[in-house]
Design a protein around this motif. Structure first.
Motif, short mmCIF file in Angstrom:
data_model
loop_
_atom_site.label_atom_id
_atom_site.label_comp_id
_atom_site.label_asym_id
_atom_site.label_seq_id
_atom_site.Cartn_x
_atom_site.Cartn_y
_atom_site.Cartn_z
N ALA A 104 0.73 -1.23 -0.04
CA ALA A 104 -0.16 0.27 0.09
C ALA A 104 1.13 0.94 0.06
O ALA A 104 0.26 2.36 0.35
CB ALA A 104 -0.81 0.04 0.81
N ALA A 105 2.57 1.27 0.35
CA ALA A 105 3.06 2.36 -0.27
C ALA A 105 2.08 3.39 -0.65
O ALA A 105 2.99 4.70 0.09
CB ALA A 105 4.54 2.10 0.08
N HIS A 106 2.54 3.10 -1.99
CA HIS A 106 2.67 4.37 -2.93
C HIS A 106 1.73 4.82 -2.66
O HIS A 106 0.74 6.50 -2.99
CB HIS A 106 2.63 4.35 -4.36
CG HIS A 106 4.47 3.28 -4.16
ND1 HIS A 106 5.69 4.62 -4.23
CD2 HIS A 106 5.28 1.89 -4.84
CE1 HIS A 106 6.64 3.57 -3.70
NE2 HIS A 106 5.99 2.95 -4.42
N ARG A 107 -0.48 4.37 -2.42
CA ARG A 107 -1.44 4.64 -2.17
C ARG A 107 -2.24 4.13 -1.53
O ARG A 107 -2.84 3.48 -1.95
CB ARG A 107 -2.59 4.92 -4.30
CG ARG A 107 -1.51 5.69 -5.33
CD ARG A 107 -2.36 5.19 -6.17
NE ARG A 107 -3.13 5.97 -6.52
CZ ARG A 107 -4.27 5.77 -7.34
NH1 ARG A 107 -4.22 4.73 -7.80
NH2 ARG A 107 -5.32 5.87 -6.72
N PRO A 108 -2.08 4.35 -0.56
CA PRO A 108 -2.30 3.49 1.13
C PRO A 108 -4.26 4.30 0.97
O PRO A 108 -4.86 3.20 1.26
CB PRO A 108 -2.05 4.40 1.64
CG PRO A 108 -1.43 5.54 1.22
CD PRO A 108 -1.05 5.36 0.26
N ASN A 109 -4.33 5.03 0.03
CA ASN A 109 -5.76 6.02 0.27
C ASN A 109 -6.18 5.48 -0.65
O ASN A 109 -7.02 5.73 -0.89
CB ASN A 109 -6.07 7.39 0.54
CG ASN A 109 -7.42 7.40 0.97
OD1 ASN A 109 -8.18 6.74 1.88
ND2 ASN A 109 -7.78 8.60 0.74
#
Length: 239
Positions: A104-109
């Motif tokens: 999820a590091a780059h786009r957790p949301n």
């Protein structure tokens, strides 16, 4: 006086010894590096773990849910790279939670569950057991693995605000348990560090537990009245 001449065999041994000593002094690896190298090259014998399949998939291994020596080495390398508590190649819960954070590091949301606001929001995703901090579309911190409340002591969902901070807090309810870098957001529930194994015991008593390192970073970032948004359901708890 004539110089003493050593026999050829003795001279060769002496020269080799001197050369070896010089090489050791000039280019010997530090003990820590030697130890790490030896550990990396050691036989990997951890058995199949409960999170074998997702680790195999992420690491490009055959997804059969059965540990092999190559699987073990790949998982062990992942653990070493990301600083997990377990470092023997066993696919445990802590390693899996770290995997979820890495993915999820780059786009957790990406799913949009945490409201995007012009002010700073600490996002607590109980579904994936992740926490991050965002301001608008900017990611300020994380995502990092967390541990939220167990059954009957669930972390309360919804909007909250940090109303109290205590850097060296000790619990008055749970046998003086240490709660370093505690930032309280709702009725005694807090964001705080948990010394030792973050995932030992299945769940918190309602607080959002982080590693002490992550809690310290969060402490430096947040302030009183900063907003916290909690949603989802911790795996293994009732809906």
């Amino acid at each position: 006086m004539r110089p003493v001449r050593l026999p050829r065999a003795v001279a060769a041994v002496a020269a080799t010894a001197l050369l070896g000593a010089a090489t050791a002094l000039a280019g010997a690896a530090p003990a820590s590096a030697v130890s790490a190298s030896a550990s990396a090259g050691a036989a990997c014998t951890a058995p199949t773990g409960p999170y074998q399949r997702p680790l195999e998939k992420h690491l490009g291994r055959p997804v059969d849910g059965r540990q092999s020596a190559a699987d073990c080495r790949a998982i062990r390398a992942f653990q070493a790279e990301h600083g997990t508590a377990r470092t023997d190649g066993y696919a445990d819960l802590g390693t899996y939670r770290t995997l979820v954070a890495v993915q999820a590091a780059h786009r957790p949301n990406a799913a949009g569950h945490c409201p995007v606001r012009s002010f700073r929001v600490t996002c607590v995703d109980m579904d994936r057991q992740l926490l991050w901090v965002q301001t608008g579309d900017r990611l300020d911190f994380g995502p990092v693995p967390i541990r939220t409340g167990r059954d009957a002591q669930e972390t309360r969902p919804g909007w909250h605000a940090i109303y109290s901070r205590s850097k060296d807090h000790v619990s008055t309810l749970y046998a003086n348990a240490p709660m370093p870098y505690a930032q309280f957001f709702d009725g005694g529930q807090a964001l705080h560090g948990r010394p030792g194994d973050l995932f030992d015991g299945g769940g918190s008593a309602g607080c959002v537990n982080l590693t002490v390192k992550d809690a310290a970073t969060l402490w430096d970032l947040l302030h009183l009245k900063d907003r916290v948004y909690v949603w989802g359901t911790k795996p293994g708890t009732a809906d």
